[in-house]
Design a protein around this motif. Structure first.
Motif, PDB file in Angstrom:
ATOM      1  N   GLU A 224       1.013  -1.144   0.068  1.00 37.11           N
ATOM      2  CA  GLU A 224      -0.082  -0.032   0.033  1.00 37.11           C
ATOM      3  C   GLU A 224       0.858   1.170  -0.163  1.00 37.11           C
ATOM      4  OE1 GLU A 224      -3.445   0.490   0.104  1.00 37.11           O
ATOM      5  OE2 GLU A 224      -3.742  -1.445  -0.381  1.00 37.11           O
ATOM      6  N   LEU A 225       2.066   1.111   0.684  1.00 38.51           N
ATOM      7  CA  LEU A 225       2.725   2.514   0.950  1.00 38.51           C
ATOM      8  C   LEU A 225       4.112   2.473   0.219  1.00 38.51           C
ATOM      9  CD1 LEU A 225       2.410   2.876   4.952  1.00 38.51           C
ATOM     10  CD2 LEU A 225       0.826   3.806   3.060  1.00 38.51           C
ATOM     11  N   SER A 226       4.101   1.425  -0.819  1.00 38.79           N
ATOM     12  CA  SER A 226       5.555   1.377  -1.586  1.00 38.79           C
ATOM     13  C   SER A 226       6.542   1.312  -0.858  1.00 38.79           C
ATOM     14  CB  SER A 226       5.506   2.499  -2.649  1.00 38.79           C
ATOM     15  OG  SER A 226       4.196   2.452  -3.532  1.00 38.79           O
ATOM     16  N   LEU A 227       6.782   0.637   0.342  1.00 40.45           N
ATOM     17  CA  LEU A 227       7.939   0.234   1.038  1.00 40.45           C
ATOM     18  C   LEU A 227       8.009  -1.102   1.287  1.00 40.45           C
ATOM     19  CD1 LEU A 227       6.820   2.830   3.896  1.00 40.45           C
ATOM     20  CD2 LEU A 227       8.713   3.290   2.120  1.00 40.45           C
ATOM     21  N   SER A 228       9.234  -1.344   1.794  1.00 41.92           N
ATOM     22  CA  SER A 228       9.500  -2.874   2.120  1.00 41.92           C
ATOM     23  C   SER A 228       8.847  -3.283   3.518  1.00 41.92           C
ATOM     24  CB  SER A 228      10.859  -2.938   2.451  1.00 41.92           C
ATOM     25  OG  SER A 228      11.310  -2.609   3.616  1.00 41.92           O
ATOM     26  N   PRO A 229       8.706  -4.863   3.388  1.00 42.43           N
ATOM     27  CA  PRO A 229       7.981  -5.191   4.714  1.00 42.43           C
ATOM     28  C   PRO A 229       8.931  -5.015   6.058  1.00 42.43           C
ATOM     29  CG  PRO A 229       7.708  -6.779   2.849  1.00 42.43           C
ATOM     30  CD  PRO A 229       8.465  -5.525   2.268  1.00 42.43           C
ATOM     31  N   ARG A 230      10.230  -4.979   5.739  1.00 45.44           N
ATOM     32  CA  ARG A 230      11.424  -4.858   6.801  1.00 45.44           C
ATOM     33  C   ARG A 230      10.989  -3.195   7.328  1.00 45.44           C
ATOM     34  NH1 ARG A 230      17.535  -6.496   6.630  1.00 45.44           N
ATOM     35  NH2 ARG A 230      17.930  -5.991   8.869  1.00 45.44           N
ATOM     36  N   THR A 231      10.781  -2.513   6.412  1.00 48.98           N
ATOM     37  CA  THR A 231      10.578  -0.995   6.960  1.00 48.98           C
ATOM     38  C   THR A 231       9.269  -0.828   7.687  1.00 48.98           C
ATOM     39  OG1 THR A 231      11.612  -0.061   5.099  1.00 48.98           O
ATOM     40  CG2 THR A 231      10.367   1.463   6.111  1.00 48.98           C
ATOM     41  N   ILE A 232       8.231  -1.512   7.143  1.00 50.19           N
ATOM     42  CA  ILE A 232       7.002  -1.600   8.093  1.00 50.19           C
ATOM     43  C   ILE A 232       7.089  -2.000   9.365  1.00 50.19           C
ATOM     44  CG2 ILE A 232       4.557  -2.148   7.961  1.00 50.19           C
ATOM     45  CD1 ILE A 232       5.226  -0.297   6.002  1.00 50.19           C
ATOM     46  N   GLU A 233       7.983  -3.330   9.545  1.00 53.68           N
ATOM     47  CA  GLU A 233       8.144  -3.648  10.772  1.00 53.68           C
ATOM     48  C   GLU A 233       8.981  -2.717  11.710  1.00 53.68           C
ATOM     49  OE1 GLU A 233       7.294  -6.498  12.228  1.00 53.68           O
ATOM     50  OE2 GLU A 233       6.171  -7.539  10.763  1.00 53.68           O
TER      51      GLU A 233
END
Length: 262
Positions: A224-233
């Protein structure tokens, strides 16, 4: 509610029931809101011959936090968090929160569900279970679920489902407004503290928090935010640190208390 009151309610037309409840809620005190709503939910259950009902002011709020209104007609009893377990309670709430349509579960669907709560209803003798999403101003803001028990009973027709949905919208609207009234007139230290914490969050952190509150995974939020899952974590654990929270559940509850999410 005794049998005589039940008979009186059943003799009312739906329009009379609706008008009487609406007028009573308009003139009620905010502090007595939940007592009044439980009374009116019970009245509606008698009218529609529903056995158990739960209203969610927000679909992702948890059973064990007291953020639902649940009532049951004897001999049935409400379902508690201890009976279900937190993990399965969250699965059930996601089932409600992720659906934009009314869902109907017949006996076979209940028995074969992978959600423990639904199988529990089947074991208790439920013949059908419904979940209805509630929206206002084009946005999802809660839901209601109810159960009918008995082998020889059938569910509600489309007209009665529309009537239940309309009443639930009235109840939930009053509940939300009564909560707002009480928070404005009786502010507490916890609310003030959380407001200060909210001011420290960046726009990006609020976006991530909102998606977490809506039940999205780190991978889904990353898309949704065009980021990596690691960044979201990383955002998630930074949020927990900033807000002085320990678990994912506490983070979601914080978001929903402060108007972020569904």
């Amino acid at each position: 509610m005794d049998s005589e009151i039940g008979k009186t309610i059943e003799a009312e037309t739906f329009e009379a029931l609706m008008m009487r409840q609406a007028m009573s809620l308009i003139s009620s005190e905010a502090d007595k809101c939940e007592i009044k709503l439980r009374e009116f939910m019970m009245e509606a259950m008698h009218w529609f011959e529903i056995d158990r009902m739960t209203m969610f002011p927000n679909s992702m709020l948890f059973f064990n936090q007291g953020k639902t209104l649940a009532v049951a007609r004897p001999p049935h009893k409400i379902v508690t968090a201890e009976q279900v377990g937190i993990e399965d309670a969250e699965r059930y709430l996601r089932l409600i929160g992720n659906s934009e349509q009314t869902q109907t579960f017949n006996r076979a669907a209940l028995e074969n569900s992978d959600v423990v709560l639904l199988r529990m209803l089947a074991a208790q003798g439920a013949c059908c279970h419904y979940t209805i999403p509630l929206s206002q101003f084009g946005q999802r803001w809660g839901g209601i679920s109810f159960t009918i028990f008995g082998q020889n009973r059938c569910g509600l027709n489309d007209k009665k489902l529309e009537q239940v949905t309309f009443l639930a919208q009235v109840w939930l609207s009053y509940w939300q407004h009564s909560k707002l009234h009480r928070s404005l007139h009786k502010p507490n230290m916890k609310t003030s503290s959380e407001n200060n914490k909210m001011l420290r969050l960046s726009h990006r952190q609020c976006d991530v928090l909102g998606h977490l509150a809506n039940g999205l995974s780190a991978k889904q939020i990353a898309t949704e935010l065009s980021l990596s899952p690691r960044t979201i974590e990383s955002h998630k654990y930074r949020l927990m640190d900033m807000l002085e929270l320990e678990t994912h559940s506490e983070l979601v509850q914080f978001a929903l208390r402060n108007g972020i999410g569904y």
